[in-house]
Design an enzyme around this catalytic site. Sequence first.
Site, PDB file in Angstrom:
ATOM      1  N   GLU A  60      -4.419   2.454  -4.479  1.00 34.90           N
ATOM      2  CA  GLU A  60      -2.958   2.442  -4.346  1.00 34.90           C
ATOM      3  C   GLU A  60      -2.449   1.138  -3.771  1.00 34.90           C
ATOM      4  O   GLU A  60      -1.320   1.066  -3.275  1.00 34.90           O
ATOM      5  CB  GLU A  60      -2.511   3.613  -3.449  1.00 34.90           C
ATOM      6  N   ASN A  94      -2.387  13.021  -4.728  1.00 40.27           N
ATOM      7  CA  ASN A  94      -3.470  13.455  -5.618  1.00 40.27           C
ATOM      8  C   ASN A  94      -3.944  14.865  -5.264  1.00 40.27           C
ATOM      9  O   ASN A  94      -4.220  15.678  -6.154  1.00 40.27           O
ATOM     10  CB  ASN A  94      -4.644  12.483  -5.543  1.00 40.27           C
ATOM     11  N   ASP A  96      -1.517   9.236 -11.024  1.00 42.07           N
ATOM     12  CA  ASP A  96      -1.529   8.104 -11.965  1.00 42.07           C
ATOM     13  C   ASP A  96      -0.127   7.777 -12.447  1.00 42.07           C
ATOM     14  O   ASP A  96       0.240   6.594 -12.604  1.00 42.07           O
ATOM     15  CB  ASP A  96      -2.426   8.434 -13.160  1.00 42.07           C
ATOM     16  N   ASP A 151       0.849  -1.191   0.000  1.00 43.37           N
ATOM     17  CA  ASP A 151       0.000   0.000   0.000  1.00 43.37           C
ATOM     18  C   ASP A 151       0.886   1.243   0.000  1.00 43.37           C
ATOM     19  O   ASP A 151       1.779   1.379   0.841  1.00 43.37           O
ATOM     20  CB  ASP A 151      -0.904  -0.005   1.232  1.00 43.37           C
TER      21      ASP A 151
END
Length: 585
Positions: A485, A450, A459, A442
Amino acid sequence: MTNLSIRFCVRLLLALVGAAALMGAAPAGAATLRLNQSMCHAVSSLGTKDTRLPELRFSCTGAPTGYQRGSLWLRTDMRALPAPRGGVALMVHHSRFDRLAVAFSYADGAVRWQQVRQGDYGSHWRTGGQVVFDAPERSAPLTAVTMRFDRLASHELVRAHLLPSDESSMQSAGMAAAVGAALTLLLVSGIYSLSLAVAVRRQYLAWQAAWAAAMLLWGTLWSQVHLAWLPFMAGTVSAQICTFLSCLAIALATASAVTALDRSGVPNGWRRATLGLGLCVGLAGIPLALMRSGDIGLWAELLGFVILADLAAVTLCLIAGWRRGSVEARDFAAAWGLPMAVLAFINLVDVEDGLWGGGSKLLILIAATWQALWLSAAATRRLAHLRIERDHARVAEAQARELARRDPLTGLPNRRGFIESVTPLLDRARSGDLPAALLLVDIDRFKSINDVYGHDAGDAVLCRIARRIARWEGPICTVARLGGEEFGLLTIGMDGIVLDRFAESIRREIAACDHSETIGDRLVTASIGVAEVRPACDFQRLYKVADDALYEAKHAGRNQVALQRHAGPGGPSPDIPDREAALLR
């Protein structure tokens, strides 16, 4: 049927047409015998002996009557014809009679008789529906040739030629070659159409195969090839069967053409009317085949009009199908073009004296061969296109399945793909008593990336990390993006310190990724939860243990590995939270 074989068949068909054209050129000294022109006629009872020939009174005008239950005599005065070179041969194209006797009369009064009868043509039959009588060579000149037909069905069916003997032999050999080639092509096309009908389950191909079989049998009987094995069928029996088969072939060809067309392309009324006309032609062949007396010519003309109507109806159906985009209509239009033209032509023009008596029969056989070859080639081409389309569909289906298993952003397997690839690995581990380990990766504080840099930058970070994780994909390890993620790796055969070092190397490789182009010098790390179970258990248990370990790694400060080792299937199976159950679905 490959393209090479199709080209060969077409060339052979062109050779047949060329041979027919050559046979149509009359050799020097040949003469076509016609009633009331080169032949005079007389009628007698069946009991009249052949030796009574000099007593008969011949007429060269009018039409003979009353001979169908008696004998019809046809006499040709050789002195009125050009003198042939060498010997003379009389070539008669077989018809329906019980007996045919031929008298060659000479200037010195000698008469030499030869005869054939129904079921026994002896050595006089030739391929191409011919019966040949060679005049005996004598010093005295030949003055007359007389034919006596016992119980002849119709004088209109008599076709005869006088020609030099050497030309007769050449003509018979050429006719045999042309007929043999045409019958061979019909046989090949019929077998091929039948195999296609069985393979692709198309009704019109079955009708086409039946039509080819009918034409093959008709051509065999008309050409008398069967007399080499079945001499007892010479004469009327074969002629009657040929009559029936010719009508049956038209009915089968009609059914093949109409059933090939899409129902939406041709109105049902047209389809039924056309099939009805074809059926009428087929049924008309039964009484015509059985007729031995009466006005056969009149009934044949009436049948000719019905055939023309059937051809016109088929043409309308093909035009309607073509206008609505039917591929089959275009194929059948090209295939039927020549046979329909030939049938229409021979019903309007008398060509029976052409091609040395082969006339309409030989033309029909060649046209039928063309039709069979064209339809076989068209069906092959169409099936090849269908096969290509099928292969494309299979490729597209495989690509769709693969896309459904792949994450569109990173290119790694998604949850579904991961579950599919995990199952065989775990089965392999259980069968070999190997340990299994699931690593859940993770990305730390990914939401802030973001929020600060935008989703495009996020991305790009995920893609770069995915490319790094993909390096560990192999025979004993499968990787995936499980969502958001979170990434997953399942490996078998690693345990203990080896597994520890493997998980640590993954953590370091992720931290070493360079994201300077998108987020500057910000460090991106990951927390890893590892579940090690020996022997391998089911995926649900592995996921629960790995998720617990990931939770520990997160709460311990992130950017680290947390590992939990558990017993195999014998241990307790913890409940699976909704999040993990959603993954498994």
